[in-house]
Design an enzyme around this catalytic site. Structure first.
Site, PDB file in Angstrom:
ATOM      1  N   ASP A  31       0.702  -1.569  -0.145  1.00 53.26           N
ATOM      2  CA  ASP A  31      -0.300  -0.014  -0.122  1.00 53.26           C
ATOM      3  C   ASP A  31       0.917   0.816   0.130  1.00 53.26           C
ATOM      4  O   ASP A  31       1.916   1.490   0.955  1.00 53.26           O
ATOM      5  CB  ASP A  31      -0.665  -0.108   1.242  1.00 53.26           C
ATOM      6  N   ASN A  87     -12.417  -2.801   3.112  1.00 52.72           N
ATOM      7  CA  ASN A  87     -13.983  -1.618   2.889  1.00 52.72           C
ATOM      8  C   ASN A  87     -14.394  -1.470   1.845  1.00 52.72           C
ATOM      9  O   ASN A  87     -13.948  -1.863   1.128  1.00 52.72           O
ATOM     10  CB  ASN A  87     -12.808  -0.248   2.483  1.00 52.72           C
ATOM     11  N   GLN A  94     -14.331   2.539   1.578  1.00 52.02           N
ATOM     12  CA  GLN A  94     -13.459   2.164  -0.147  1.00 52.02           C
ATOM     13  C   GLN A  94     -13.650   3.414  -1.009  1.00 52.02           C
ATOM     14  O   GLN A  94     -14.293   3.855  -0.595  1.00 52.02           O
ATOM     15  CB  GLN A  94     -14.308   1.425  -0.477  1.00 52.02           C
ATOM     16  N   VAL A  96     -11.124   2.960  -4.018  1.00 53.78           N
ATOM     17  CA  VAL A  96     -11.102   2.163  -5.203  1.00 53.78           C
ATOM     18  C   VAL A  96     -12.295   1.229  -4.767  1.00 53.78           C
ATOM     19  O   VAL A  96     -12.025   0.007  -4.284  1.00 53.78           O
ATOM     20  CB  VAL A  96      -9.430   1.692  -5.313  1.00 53.78           C
ATOM     21  N   HIS A 100     -10.646  -4.891  -3.188  1.00 52.55           N
ATOM     22  CA  HIS A 100      -9.194  -4.980  -2.731  1.00 52.55           C
ATOM     23  C   HIS A 100      -9.034  -6.145  -0.737  1.00 52.55           C
ATOM     24  O   HIS A 100     -10.328  -5.726  -0.685  1.00 52.55           O
ATOM     25  CB  HIS A 100      -7.925  -4.478  -2.540  1.00 52.55           C
ATOM     26  N   ILE A 101      -8.245  -6.477  -0.603  1.00 54.93           N
ATOM     27  CA  ILE A 101      -8.091  -7.059   1.104  1.00 54.93           C
ATOM     28  C   ILE A 101      -7.418  -6.444   1.395  1.00 54.93           C
ATOM     29  O   ILE A 101      -6.031  -6.800   0.755  1.00 54.93           O
ATOM     30  CB  ILE A 101      -7.962  -8.661   0.960  1.00 54.93           C
ATOM     31  N   HIS A 102      -6.787  -5.474   2.297  1.00 54.21           N
ATOM     32  CA  HIS A 102      -6.243  -5.052   2.948  1.00 54.21           C
ATOM     33  C   HIS A 102      -5.232  -6.218   4.449  1.00 54.21           C
ATOM     34  O   HIS A 102      -6.513  -6.730   4.607  1.00 54.21           O
ATOM     35  CB  HIS A 102      -6.731  -3.909   4.267  1.00 54.21           C
TER      36      HIS A 102
HETATM   37  P1  AMP Z   1     -10.147   1.894   0.122  1.00 56.69           P
HETATM   38  O1  AMP Z   1      -9.513   2.539   0.787  1.00 56.69           O
HETATM   39  O2  AMP Z   1     -10.784   0.387   0.990  1.00 56.69           O
HETATM   40  O3  AMP Z   1     -10.508   2.014  -1.705  1.00 56.69           O
HETATM   41  O4  AMP Z   1      -7.777   1.054  -0.081  1.00 56.69           O
HETATM   42  C1  AMP Z   1      -7.541   2.065  -1.407  1.00 56.69           C
HETATM   43  C2  AMP Z   1      -5.646   2.007  -0.606  1.00 56.69           C
HETATM   44  O5  AMP Z   1      -5.152   2.142  -1.738  1.00 56.69           O
HETATM   45  C3  AMP Z   1      -5.491   2.984   0.023  1.00 56.69           C
HETATM   46  O6  AMP Z   1      -5.033   2.038   1.677  1.00 56.69           O
HETATM   47  C4  AMP Z   1      -4.475   3.741  -0.641  1.00 56.69           C
HETATM   48  O7  AMP Z   1      -3.790   4.371   0.360  1.00 56.69           O
HETATM   49  C5  AMP Z   1      -4.125   2.586  -1.963  1.00 56.69           C
HETATM   50  N1  AMP Z   1      -3.583   3.062  -2.853  1.00 56.69           N
HETATM   51  C6  AMP Z   1      -4.189   4.113  -3.423  1.00 56.69           C
HETATM   52  N2  AMP Z   1      -3.206   4.057  -4.999  1.00 56.69           N
HETATM   53  C7  AMP Z   1      -2.219   3.792  -4.219  1.00 56.69           C
HETATM   54  C8  AMP Z   1      -1.568   3.072  -5.235  1.00 56.69           C
HETATM   55  N3  AMP Z   1      -0.474   4.043  -6.282  1.00 56.69           N
HETATM   56  N4  AMP Z   1      -0.426   2.303  -5.099  1.00 56.69           N
HETATM   57  C9  AMP Z   1      -0.803   1.278  -3.852  1.00 56.69           C
HETATM   58  N5  AMP Z   1      -1.482   1.404  -3.096  1.00 56.69           N
HETATM   59  C10 AMP Z   1      -2.741   2.164  -3.211  1.00 56.69           C
END
Ligand code: AMP
Length: 114
Positions: A31, A87, A94, A96, A100-102
């Site tokens: 991340d 999320n 959320q 993105v 995706h799994i954190h």
């Molecule tokens: P979410 O908020 O669950 O949609 O998580 C999206 C995640 O993507 C966040 O933790 C961001 O820090 C991460 N993120 C956004 N842009 C990038 C990137 N270019 N490379 C890696 N992680 C990213």
């Protein structure tokens, strides 16, 4: 044509990322804004929006992701204790809209989460 998600652009090497693991169904990256010493995103290559967008035809992908977690945490040396988080939807944080799994590790986690 539908615009690619951020993660599709990473999968297609249009945007750089630190890749931890990759196979035909998924990719795991660091991340960019880590919330723990280890913070990985495990992402299906198929641009599923979130869990509401899955159906039985995604069974292989979803089980693959969850079964892959123990391999990812082993690569990252956090097998003993880690937290996984999804999320799901804007109200849950959320940002993105590509499932995706954190996977977080390397520090103590509290419960309930914030
Ligand atoms: P979410 O908020 O669950 O949609 O998580 C999206 C995640 O993507 C966040 O933790 C961001 O820090 C991460 N993120 C956004 N842009 C990038 C990137 N270019 N490379 C890696 N992680 C990213």
């Amino acid at each position: 044509m539908k615009e690619k998600t951020l993660f599709e652009k990473i999968i297609d090497r249009e945007i750089p990322a630190e890749i931890i693991y990759e196979d035909n169904l998924c990719i795991a990256i660091n991340d960019i804004n880590p919330q723990a010493p280890t913070h990985i995103l495990l992402i299906p290559k198929k641009p599923i929006i979130n869990l509401n967008d899955c159906d039985a035809s995604d069974s292989e992908i979803i089980s693959h992701l969850f079964l892959k977690i123990k391999e990812i945490v082993s690569i990252c040396n956090i097998s003993e204790a880690f937290r996984i988080n999804i999320n799901n939807g804007e109200g849950a944080g959320q940002e993105v809209f590509h499932l995706h799994i954190h996977i977080l590790g390397g520090r103590k986690f509290n419960w309930p989460p914030g």
